[in-house]
Write an enzyme that holds these catalytic residues in place. Structure first.
Site, PDB file in Angstrom:
ATOM      1  N   ASN A   1       1.339  -1.586  -0.261  1.00 47.64           N
ATOM      2  CA  ASN A   1      -0.108  -0.405   0.270  1.00 47.64           C
ATOM      3  C   ASN A   1       0.713   0.909   0.454  1.00 47.64           C
ATOM      4  O   ASN A   1       1.735   1.392   0.697  1.00 47.64           O
ATOM      5  CB  ASN A   1      -1.116  -0.245   1.364  1.00 47.64           C
ATOM      6  CG  ASN A   1      -0.567  -0.483   2.429  1.00 47.64           C
ATOM      7  OD1 ASN A   1       0.392  -0.564   3.307  1.00 47.64           O
ATOM      8  ND2 ASN A   1      -1.259  -0.030   3.538  1.00 47.64           N
TER       9      ASN A   1
ATOM     10  N   GLU B   1       0.641   5.669   0.439  1.00 45.53           N
ATOM     11  CA  GLU B   1      -0.671   6.442   0.917  1.00 45.53           C
ATOM     12  C   GLU B   1      -0.394   7.900   0.399  1.00 45.53           C
ATOM     13  O   GLU B   1       1.211   8.144  -0.525  1.00 45.53           O
ATOM     14  CB  GLU B   1      -1.077   6.306   2.425  1.00 45.53           C
ATOM     15  CG  GLU B   1      -1.147   4.885   3.044  1.00 45.53           C
ATOM     16  CD  GLU B   1      -1.866   4.098   4.116  1.00 45.53           C
ATOM     17  OE1 GLU B   1      -1.443   5.491   5.145  1.00 45.53           O
ATOM     18  OE2 GLU B   1      -2.151   3.806   4.634  1.00 45.53           O
TER      19      GLU B   1
ATOM     20  N   CYS C   1      -3.841   0.384  -2.643  1.00 49.47           N
ATOM     21  CA  CYS C   1      -3.582  -0.696  -1.785  1.00 49.47           C
ATOM     22  C   CYS C   1      -3.240  -1.488  -2.226  1.00 49.47           C
ATOM     23  O   CYS C   1      -2.464  -1.313  -3.656  1.00 49.47           O
ATOM     24  CB  CYS C   1      -5.489  -1.285  -1.610  1.00 49.47           C
ATOM     25  SG  CYS C   1      -6.648  -0.729  -1.024  1.00 49.47           S
TER      26      CYS C   1
ATOM     27  N   GLU D   1      -2.903  -4.660  -3.279  1.00 46.04           N
ATOM     28  CA  GLU D   1      -3.618  -5.773  -4.294  1.00 46.04           C
ATOM     29  C   GLU D   1      -3.703  -5.038  -4.998  1.00 46.04           C
ATOM     30  O   GLU D   1      -3.439  -5.376  -6.279  1.00 46.04           O
ATOM     31  CB  GLU D   1      -5.179  -5.814  -3.454  1.00 46.04           C
ATOM     32  CG  GLU D   1      -5.033  -6.756  -2.400  1.00 46.04           C
ATOM     33  CD  GLU D   1      -5.285  -5.853  -1.152  1.00 46.04           C
ATOM     34  OE1 GLU D   1      -4.631  -5.191  -1.655  1.00 46.04           O
ATOM     35  OE2 GLU D   1      -6.021  -6.780  -0.588  1.00 46.04           O
TER      36      GLU D   1
ATOM     37  N   CYS E   1     -10.828  -5.515   0.196  1.00 43.77           N
ATOM     38  CA  CYS E   1     -11.402  -4.368   0.247  1.00 43.77           C
ATOM     39  C   CYS E   1     -12.591  -4.249  -1.044  1.00 43.77           C
ATOM     40  O   CYS E   1     -12.096  -4.881  -1.527  1.00 43.77           O
ATOM     41  CB  CYS E   1     -10.864  -2.915   0.190  1.00 43.77           C
ATOM     42  SG  CYS E   1      -9.836  -1.909  -1.245  1.00 43.77           S
TER      43      CYS E   1
ATOM     44  N   CYS F   1     -10.427  -2.890  -4.711  1.00 49.45           N
ATOM     45  CA  CYS F   1      -9.466  -4.181  -4.468  1.00 49.45           C
ATOM     46  C   CYS F   1     -10.256  -5.405  -5.461  1.00 49.45           C
ATOM     47  O   CYS F   1     -10.147  -6.164  -6.651  1.00 49.45           O
ATOM     48  CB  CYS F   1      -8.416  -4.735  -3.619  1.00 49.45           C
ATOM     49  SG  CYS F   1      -7.205  -3.210  -4.146  1.00 49.45           S
TER      50      CYS F   1
HETATM   51  N1  THU Z   1      -4.888  -1.474   2.013  1.00 49.70           N
HETATM   52  C1  THU Z   1      -4.880  -2.517   1.491  1.00 49.70           C
HETATM   53  O1  THU Z   1      -3.334  -2.039   1.429  1.00 49.70           O
HETATM   54  N2  THU Z   1      -5.735  -3.905   1.010  1.00 49.70           N
HETATM   55  C2  THU Z   1      -6.708  -4.160   1.608  1.00 49.70           C
HETATM   56  O2  THU Z   1      -6.753  -5.221   1.406  1.00 49.70           O
HETATM   57  C3  THU Z   1      -7.349  -3.173   2.585  1.00 49.70           C
HETATM   58  C4  THU Z   1      -6.712  -1.877   3.389  1.00 49.70           C
HETATM   59  C5  THU Z   1      -4.697  -0.687   3.128  1.00 49.70           C
HETATM   60  C6  THU Z   1      -5.484   0.875   2.348  1.00 49.70           C
HETATM   61  C7  THU Z   1      -4.783   2.232   3.523  1.00 49.70           C
HETATM   62  O3  THU Z   1      -3.322   2.237   2.594  1.00 49.70           O
HETATM   63  C8  THU Z   1      -4.394   0.981   3.990  1.00 49.70           C
HETATM   64  O4  THU Z   1      -4.348  -0.339   4.622  1.00 49.70           O
HETATM   65  C9  THU Z   1      -5.677   0.982   5.268  1.00 49.70           C
HETATM   66  O5  THU Z   1      -6.563   1.101   5.185  1.00 49.70           O
END
Ligand code: THU
Length: 164
Positions: A64, A66, A75, A77, A114, A117
């Protein structure tokens, strides 16, 4: 008059630890775990690693990323899937593994991807015409696996609705 009920059946395999996975899944999940360390998560402190296995056996990872403007982040994925699909558009994606950890608390259950994804996984299944195995892990605890996105996103929106 009775209402017709439509039921979907979803199914997951549960493994008590990474050692219980078959060697290919194990390798993929280890790569996803390793990929967590390069996550850029200064806001959530929730670190996610993802890895994809292509049909030629190659593995690519993502994590991920941000952003101060929250929706501009991505994310793990999607980072992994978009990389693989952008570099090797003709190669099928066989499997995706995800793993997470957090500095706030130990994540002792499998990470469930999520909705955004899930929709992206769905798109690549449709594109390649075959399912993508999905392995989900936390930092500790059991691991869940399913044979494709049908199990995570039943009744999903597909390109056939919009394509002429
Ligand atoms: N996140 C992912 O990378 N994958 C997921 O399946 C759920 C959430 C990340 C997004 C954000 O950077 C952090 O986790 C918190 O939501």
């Amino acid at each position: 008059m009775s209402t017709k009920i439509i039921k979907f059946s979803i199914e997951f395999e549960e493994f008590e630890s990474v050692e219980k996975l078959n060697p290919l899944d194990q390798e993929l999940l280890v790569k996803a775990r390793e990929a967590r360390s390069n996550a850029y998560a200064p806001y959530s402190h929730f670190f996610v690693g993802a890895s994809v296995r292509l049909e030629d056996g190659s593995i690519f990872t993502g994590n991920n990323q941000e952003n101060a403007a929250y929706p501009s982040g991505i994310c793990a994925e999607r980072a992994a899937l978009f990389y693989a699909a952008s570099q090797f558009p003709e190669k099928k994606i066989l499997a995706l593994a995800i793993s997470c950890n957090s500095t706030s608390a130990e994540v002792n259950k499998p990470l469930s991807p999520c909705g955004g994804c899930r929709q992206v996984i769905s798109e690549y299944e449709t594109k390649q015409g075959s399912p993508i195995r999905i392995l989900m892990a936390g930092e500790s605890g059991s691991i869940l696996a399913c044979s494709g996105i049908d199990h995570l996103l039943p009744l999903r929106f597909k390109g056939e609705f919009v394509r002429k």
